[in-house]
Design an enzyme around this catalytic site. Sequence first.
Site, PDB file in Angstrom:
ATOM      1  N   GLU A 260     -13.042  -2.871   6.781  1.00  0.00           N
ATOM      2  CA  GLU A 260     -12.167  -2.572   5.637  1.00  0.00           C
ATOM      3  C   GLU A 260     -10.850  -3.332   5.682  1.00  0.00           C
ATOM      4  OE1 GLU A 260     -13.818  -0.331   7.365  1.00  0.00           O
ATOM      5  OE2 GLU A 260     -14.930   0.972   5.988  1.00  0.00           O
TER       6      GLU A 260
ATOM      7  N   MET B 116       2.168 -17.935  21.002  1.00  0.00           N
ATOM      8  CA  MET B 116       3.513 -17.530  20.610  1.00  0.00           C
ATOM      9  C   MET B 116       4.098 -16.564  21.642  1.00  0.00           C
ATOM     10  SD  MET B 116       5.928 -17.976  18.586  1.00  0.00           S
ATOM     11  CE  MET B 116       5.622 -18.610  16.944  1.00  0.00           C
TER      12      MET B 116
ATOM     13  N   PHE C 253     -15.456  16.621   7.157  1.00  0.00           N
ATOM     14  CA  PHE C 253     -16.012  15.392   7.700  1.00  0.00           C
ATOM     15  C   PHE C 253     -15.383  14.179   7.010  1.00  0.00           C
ATOM     16  CE2 PHE C 253     -19.350  12.038   7.497  1.00  0.00           C
ATOM     17  CZ  PHE C 253     -19.292  11.684   8.839  1.00  0.00           C
ATOM     18  N   GLN C 254     -14.902  13.241   7.812  1.00  0.00           N
ATOM     19  CA  GLN C 254     -14.257  12.016   7.329  1.00  0.00           C
ATOM     20  C   GLN C 254     -13.077  12.290   6.396  1.00  0.00           C
ATOM     21  OE1 GLN C 254     -17.393   9.217   6.099  1.00  0.00           O
ATOM     22  NE2 GLN C 254     -17.391   8.516   8.223  1.00  0.00           N
TER      23      GLN C 254
ATOM     24  N   LYS D  23     -14.555  12.829  -3.860  1.00  0.00           N
ATOM     25  CA  LYS D  23     -15.921  12.505  -4.257  1.00  0.00           C
ATOM     26  C   LYS D  23     -16.362  13.270  -5.510  1.00  0.00           C
ATOM     27  CE  LYS D  23     -20.577  11.953  -2.613  1.00  0.00           C
ATOM     28  NZ  LYS D  23     -21.469  11.836  -1.455  1.00  0.00           N
TER      29      LYS D  23
HETATM   30  C1  FAD Z   1       5.551 -15.624  13.919  1.00  0.00           C
HETATM   31  C2  FAD Z   1       6.434 -15.587  12.722  1.00  0.00           C
HETATM   32  C3  FAD Z   1       7.522 -16.420  12.631  1.00  0.00           C
HETATM   33  C4  FAD Z   1       8.320 -16.453  11.488  1.00  0.00           C
HETATM   34  N1  FAD Z   1       9.333 -17.371  11.399  1.00  0.00           N
HETATM   35  C5  FAD Z   1       9.972 -17.536  10.218  1.00  0.00           C
HETATM   36  C6  FAD Z   1      10.905 -18.599  10.028  1.00  0.00           C
HETATM   37  O1  FAD Z   1      11.181 -19.384  10.923  1.00  0.00           O
HETATM   38  N2  FAD Z   1      11.464 -18.737   8.803  1.00  0.00           N
HETATM   39  C7  FAD Z   1      11.169 -17.898   7.770  1.00  0.00           C
HETATM   40  O2  FAD Z   1      11.675 -18.101   6.675  1.00  0.00           O
HETATM   41  N3  FAD Z   1      10.326 -16.871   7.931  1.00  0.00           N
HETATM   42  C8  FAD Z   1       9.717 -16.689   9.120  1.00  0.00           C
HETATM   43  N4  FAD Z   1       8.806 -15.665   9.253  1.00  0.00           N
HETATM   44  C9  FAD Z   1       8.559 -14.777   8.094  1.00  0.00           C
HETATM   45  C10 FAD Z   1       9.550 -13.644   8.015  1.00  0.00           C
HETATM   46  O3  FAD Z   1       9.175 -12.632   8.916  1.00  0.00           O
HETATM   47  C11 FAD Z   1       9.605 -13.048   6.578  1.00  0.00           C
HETATM   48  O4  FAD Z   1       8.331 -12.656   6.188  1.00  0.00           O
HETATM   49  C12 FAD Z   1      10.088 -14.044   5.562  1.00  0.00           C
HETATM   50  O5  FAD Z   1      11.215 -14.747   6.033  1.00  0.00           O
HETATM   51  C13 FAD Z   1      10.459 -13.326   4.273  1.00  0.00           C
HETATM   52  O6  FAD Z   1      10.455 -14.227   3.231  1.00  0.00           O
HETATM   53  P1  FAD Z   1      11.304 -14.009   1.926  1.00  0.00           P
HETATM   54  O7  FAD Z   1      12.732 -13.788   2.267  1.00  0.00           O
HETATM   55  O8  FAD Z   1      10.977 -15.141   1.048  1.00  0.00           O
HETATM   56  O9  FAD Z   1      10.839 -12.630   1.349  1.00  0.00           O
HETATM   57  P2  FAD Z   1       9.479 -12.054   0.743  1.00  0.00           P
HETATM   58  O10 FAD Z   1       8.927 -11.101   1.726  1.00  0.00           O
HETATM   59  O11 FAD Z   1       8.602 -13.104   0.217  1.00  0.00           O
HETATM   60  O12 FAD Z   1      10.096 -11.157  -0.408  1.00  0.00           O
HETATM   61  C14 FAD Z   1      10.240 -11.610  -1.696  1.00  0.00           C
HETATM   62  C15 FAD Z   1      11.553 -11.164  -2.304  1.00  0.00           C
HETATM   63  O13 FAD Z   1      11.539 -11.590  -3.651  1.00  0.00           O
HETATM   64  C16 FAD Z   1      11.699 -10.481  -4.515  1.00  0.00           C
HETATM   65  N5  FAD Z   1      10.877 -10.703  -5.690  1.00  0.00           N
HETATM   66  C17 FAD Z   1       9.545 -10.526  -5.823  1.00  0.00           C
HETATM   67  N6  FAD Z   1       9.145 -10.852  -7.062  1.00  0.00           N
HETATM   68  C18 FAD Z   1      10.239 -11.258  -7.724  1.00  0.00           C
HETATM   69  C19 FAD Z   1      10.468 -11.711  -9.055  1.00  0.00           C
HETATM   70  N7  FAD Z   1       9.473 -11.844  -9.955  1.00  0.00           N
HETATM   71  N8  FAD Z   1      11.732 -12.025  -9.415  1.00  0.00           N
HETATM   72  C20 FAD Z   1      12.766 -11.883  -8.524  1.00  0.00           C
HETATM   73  N9  FAD Z   1      12.597 -11.464  -7.267  1.00  0.00           N
HETATM   74  C21 FAD Z   1      11.343 -11.161  -6.860  1.00  0.00           C
HETATM   75  C22 FAD Z   1      11.323  -9.275  -3.725  1.00  0.00           C
HETATM   76  O14 FAD Z   1      11.975  -8.129  -4.228  1.00  0.00           O
HETATM   77  C23 FAD Z   1      11.761  -9.655  -2.315  1.00  0.00           C
HETATM   78  O15 FAD Z   1      13.113  -9.351  -2.096  1.00  0.00           O
HETATM   79  C24 FAD Z   1       8.032 -15.589  10.416  1.00  0.00           C
HETATM   80  C25 FAD Z   1       6.953 -14.716  10.516  1.00  0.00           C
HETATM   81  C26 FAD Z   1       6.152 -14.722  11.642  1.00  0.00           C
HETATM   82  C27 FAD Z   1       4.982 -13.795  11.680  1.00  0.00           C
HETATM   83  C1  TPP Z   2      -2.305  -7.482  15.221  1.00  0.00           C
HETATM   84  C2  TPP Z   2      -1.284  -8.159  16.051  1.00  0.00           C
HETATM   85  N1  TPP Z   2      -1.160  -7.881  17.363  1.00  0.00           N
HETATM   86  C3  TPP Z   2      -0.238  -8.519  18.115  1.00  0.00           C
HETATM   87  C4  TPP Z   2       0.622  -9.426  17.564  1.00  0.00           C
HETATM   88  C5  TPP Z   2       1.680 -10.123  18.420  1.00  0.00           C
HETATM   89  N2  TPP Z   2       1.430 -11.568  18.467  1.00  0.00           N
HETATM   90  C6  TPP Z   2       2.106 -12.430  17.681  1.00  0.00           C
HETATM   91  S1  TPP Z   2       1.613 -14.020  17.872  1.00  0.00           S
HETATM   92  C7  TPP Z   2       0.492 -13.572  19.024  1.00  0.00           C
HETATM   93  C8  TPP Z   2      -0.394 -14.611  19.674  1.00  0.00           C
HETATM   94  C9  TPP Z   2      -1.380 -15.205  18.761  1.00  0.00           C
HETATM   95  O1  TPP Z   2      -2.279 -15.983  19.505  1.00  0.00           O
HETATM   96  P1  TPP Z   2      -3.185 -17.067  18.798  1.00  0.00           P
HETATM   97  O2  TPP Z   2      -3.864 -16.480  17.629  1.00  0.00           O
HETATM   98  O3  TPP Z   2      -4.056 -17.705  19.822  1.00  0.00           O
HETATM   99  O4  TPP Z   2      -2.136 -18.101  18.231  1.00  0.00           O
HETATM  100  P2  TPP Z   2      -1.217 -19.171  18.976  1.00  0.00           P
HETATM  101  O5  TPP Z   2       0.145 -18.587  19.059  1.00  0.00           O
HETATM  102  O6  TPP Z   2      -1.811 -19.432  20.312  1.00  0.00           O
HETATM  103  O7  TPP Z   2      -1.251 -20.356  18.083  1.00  0.00           O
HETATM  104  C10 TPP Z   2       0.518 -12.195  19.267  1.00  0.00           C
HETATM  105  C11 TPP Z   2      -0.320 -11.499  20.246  1.00  0.00           C
HETATM  106  C12 TPP Z   2       0.483  -9.652  16.173  1.00  0.00           C
HETATM  107  N3  TPP Z   2       1.292 -10.490  15.528  1.00  0.00           N
HETATM  108  N4  TPP Z   2      -0.472  -9.048  15.455  1.00  0.00           N
END
Ligand code: FAD
Ligand code: TPP
Lengths: 581, 161
Positions: free
Chosen positions: A67, A494, A129-130, A179
């Site tokens: 799911e 990472m 159940f469930q 259901k």
């Molecule tokens: C491993 C990892 C590393 C990351 N590193 C980075 C990084 O280096 N740099 C980075 O930028 N992010 C990074 N992120 C992502 C970060 O965590 C956030 O998800 C991201 O920065 C949020 O993006 P955003 O500010 O564009 O917001 P979003 O989450 O895209 O939110 C959208 C915003 O726009 C608004 N909005 C929506 N629709 C409309 C509309 N029609 N008109 C006006 N407003 C609207 C919403 O209200 C909201 O405030 C990383 C994520 C991970 C998992």
């Molecule tokens: C469901 C979930 N569990 C744990 C994490 C924490 N986490 C972030 S990056 C990462 C490693 C991902 O490994 P891989 O998919 O091999 O990517 P790589 O960084 O090696 O490119 C983990 C465990 C997460 N983001 N999501």
Amino acid sequence: MTSPTTIHERLSPKTESETLTGAEIVVRALRDEGVEFVFGYPGGAVLYIYDALDKQEAVQHVLVRHEQAAVHAADAYSRVTGKVGVALVTSGPGATNAVTGIATAYMDSVPLVVISGQVPVALIGNDAFQEVDTVGITRPCTKHNFLVKDVKDLASTLKTAFYLAATGRPGPVLVDIPKDVTGKQCAYHYPDKISLRSYKPTVKGHPGQVRKAMQMIASAQRPIFYTGGGVILGNASEELRKLVRSLNVPITHTLMGLGAYPASDPQFVGMLGMHGTYEANMAVQHCDVLVALGARFDDRVTGNLAKFAPHAKIVHVDVDPSSISKNVRVDVPIVGDLQQVLTEMNQVLDELDALNDPHAMQAWWAQIAEWRKRDCLHYQQDEQIIKPQFVVQKLFELTGGDAIVTSDVGQHQMWAAQFYGFDKPRRWVNSGGLGTMGFGLPAAMGAQVAEPDATVLCITGDGSIQMNIQELSTCQQYKLPLKVACLNNHYLGMVRQWQEFFYEDRYAMSYVDALPDFVKLAEAYGHIGLRADTPADVEPVIREALRLKDRMVFMDFRVDAKENVYPMVPAGAALSDMILV
Amino acid sequence: MRHIISILLENEAGALSRVAGLFSARGYNIEAMTVAPTHDASISRMTVATRGSEEIMEQVLKQLNKLVEVIRVHDLSEGPHIERELMLIKVHAVGPDREEVKRLSDIFRGRIIDVTDRSYTIELTGPGDKLDAFIHALDPGMVIEVVRSGASAISRGAKAI
Ligand SMILES: Cc1cc2nc3c(=O)[nH]c(=O)nc-3n(C[C@H](O)[C@H](O)[C@H](O)COP(=O)(O)OP(=O)(O)OC[C@H]3O[C@@H](n4cnc5c(N)ncnc54)[C@H](O)[C@@H]3O)c2cc1C
Ligand SMILES: Cc1ncc(C[n+]2csc(CCOP(=O)(O)OP(=O)(O)O)c2C)c(N)n1
Ligand SMILES: [Mg+2]
């Protein structure tokens, strides 16, 4: 307070009506809503609905293997098409499995309607159940949710769910249906329109504020646009492009905003934030006016808040007032929908007598050119070990930059964001806010269902891909010819990178031991597996995968195990304090 | 600073838990919370007493407004308003204390609403600090049980929020 409409009694019914069962009402409502695909998984509580789905053709059902994958696929379908994605799950474990998917969509503001089955009304609260309290569990990770106890409320609740999901700040809405409600009969009326007295999102920007913002922008000496997922969600890329080009200002995107402005355009300075480019982060730290559009000042973007953009006056446009001044105080807040507000901004621009001082702008661009010379994404590809960046760059070149790219979470996600230049919106699909490993493959399925003829690439890691690998079976059943590119570094890379930088090289539990043979695994599911061990293998493997247009291909790239993502702003540091190569 | 927030919301199952859940999920403080239907049975009015900086209060109000079932939110502390709370307090009252408690209750305009040979139950209404003062005026050993409604509040003047 004069309107008599509450959430449960609404709307003028159409005149002619048919008597349908609750299950048939669900399916008809989906049809009337224009839904073409539902991603789901059956179980006891939704069997009437599956029975009703089976008797018609307008709404097609895609059977996933878990799911969570159903919700991710519906999510990606929505991100690619701009339509509301729909998932269908059973009660109990079906609903709890869906929660990660729902939370993922919630964090990234993706419009979904998730329909869950529930135990019969009379059994609710009996530990039947469930049975789980699905509405209770999902309350904090949905925009709104409903439990429908009376079949008479079903059609209007579904209409409201679609309306809430798609308007204002979009998000997932869950409708929990016992259901017995799906078995009962009732006259079917699907309302044309919904109006709720308690929910009236602001669309138009305040004209005075828009004017004030434009004057501030046009008098800036070092302006920069910082735009996010809101531009993509609001389909405002064209309006954005027009404004940014007219102003000749630099623009940076968040991870969620990539593709809103063409990456190949010289005004684009790359992504900002923790793994943003040197030039983007430096420009933000030195700008005098920061124009934030549909971005929410996430901590991955701002770094140390106290030191963020210290010289900047800030304009912030967002449809959600609670995004504004949440983390960073802004000078000109504008609440509204970006397509509308950017149109207003473009109009005001035409009326302004003077634009930015050309000398100041020239100096600003010269400074940016200096920062660019740092070449912060540089890497060295030798003849022995494949660099992960090289793989993404080749994927970009060989797909002509025109693939739909989904990703999982980790280093590979950042390299995908840095090295695959997106020139169009809705081509980059990833989990930014929740950072959900296991998102990539089901997302690629949803994208491929949405665009059967597009090249869909899932850039993943050896850790992430194993979190929903069972979906290779779904790909086989529906002949989804997507391409998986696994940047296999044998590590939770990472995590390993953080351990190298901040935990003195103690790699606790980040080595991925006992990896399966992904090529054989792909073959076991009836797909094609290809492996690249050396840099010379990379291009032929990609070419072969792309040549096999109608087959799902799993590319296993054995990449450098110890490569790191640069630049990196350590958590809590100022954006300008980047660790560079 | 302490704030009194009035919330009008749809009188529907789950609406209350959405508001309560919002406060706990986002770490906002709740001192007291009361809710009951208004003269319009489809609408409930909730009063929340909370504390927080200006920035936090701005977020509290915005986040409350964002809940789909919330019709209107108003920070009553921004203007003149009246705050009332109901307290029912059961106290030991034997010997000379009986007269003393009755006198104290009169001073605070309380009403004795239940009597046994060893106790009084007193009903007292007023702003929260008045109820606090009454409790403090009693010898701590005398208090058997206290129940307080939490603040209800309304703005001064002829207009609704
Ligand atoms: C491993 C990892 C590393 C990351 N590193 C980075 C990084 O280096 N740099 C980075 O930028 N992010 C990074 N992120 C992502 C970060 O965590 C956030 O998800 C991201 O920065 C949020 O993006 P955003 O500010 O564009 O917001 P979003 O989450 O895209 O939110 C959208 C915003 O726009 C608004 N909005 C929506 N629709 C409309 C509309 N029609 N008109 C006006 N407003 C609207 C919403 O209200 C909201 O405030 C990383 C994520 C991970 C998992
Ligand atoms: C469901 C979930 N569990 C744990 C994490 C924490 N986490 C972030 S990056 C990462 C490693 C991902 O490994 P891989 O998919 O091999 O990517 P790589 O960084 O090696 O490119 C983990 C465990 C997460 N983001 N999501
Ligand atoms: Mg890995």
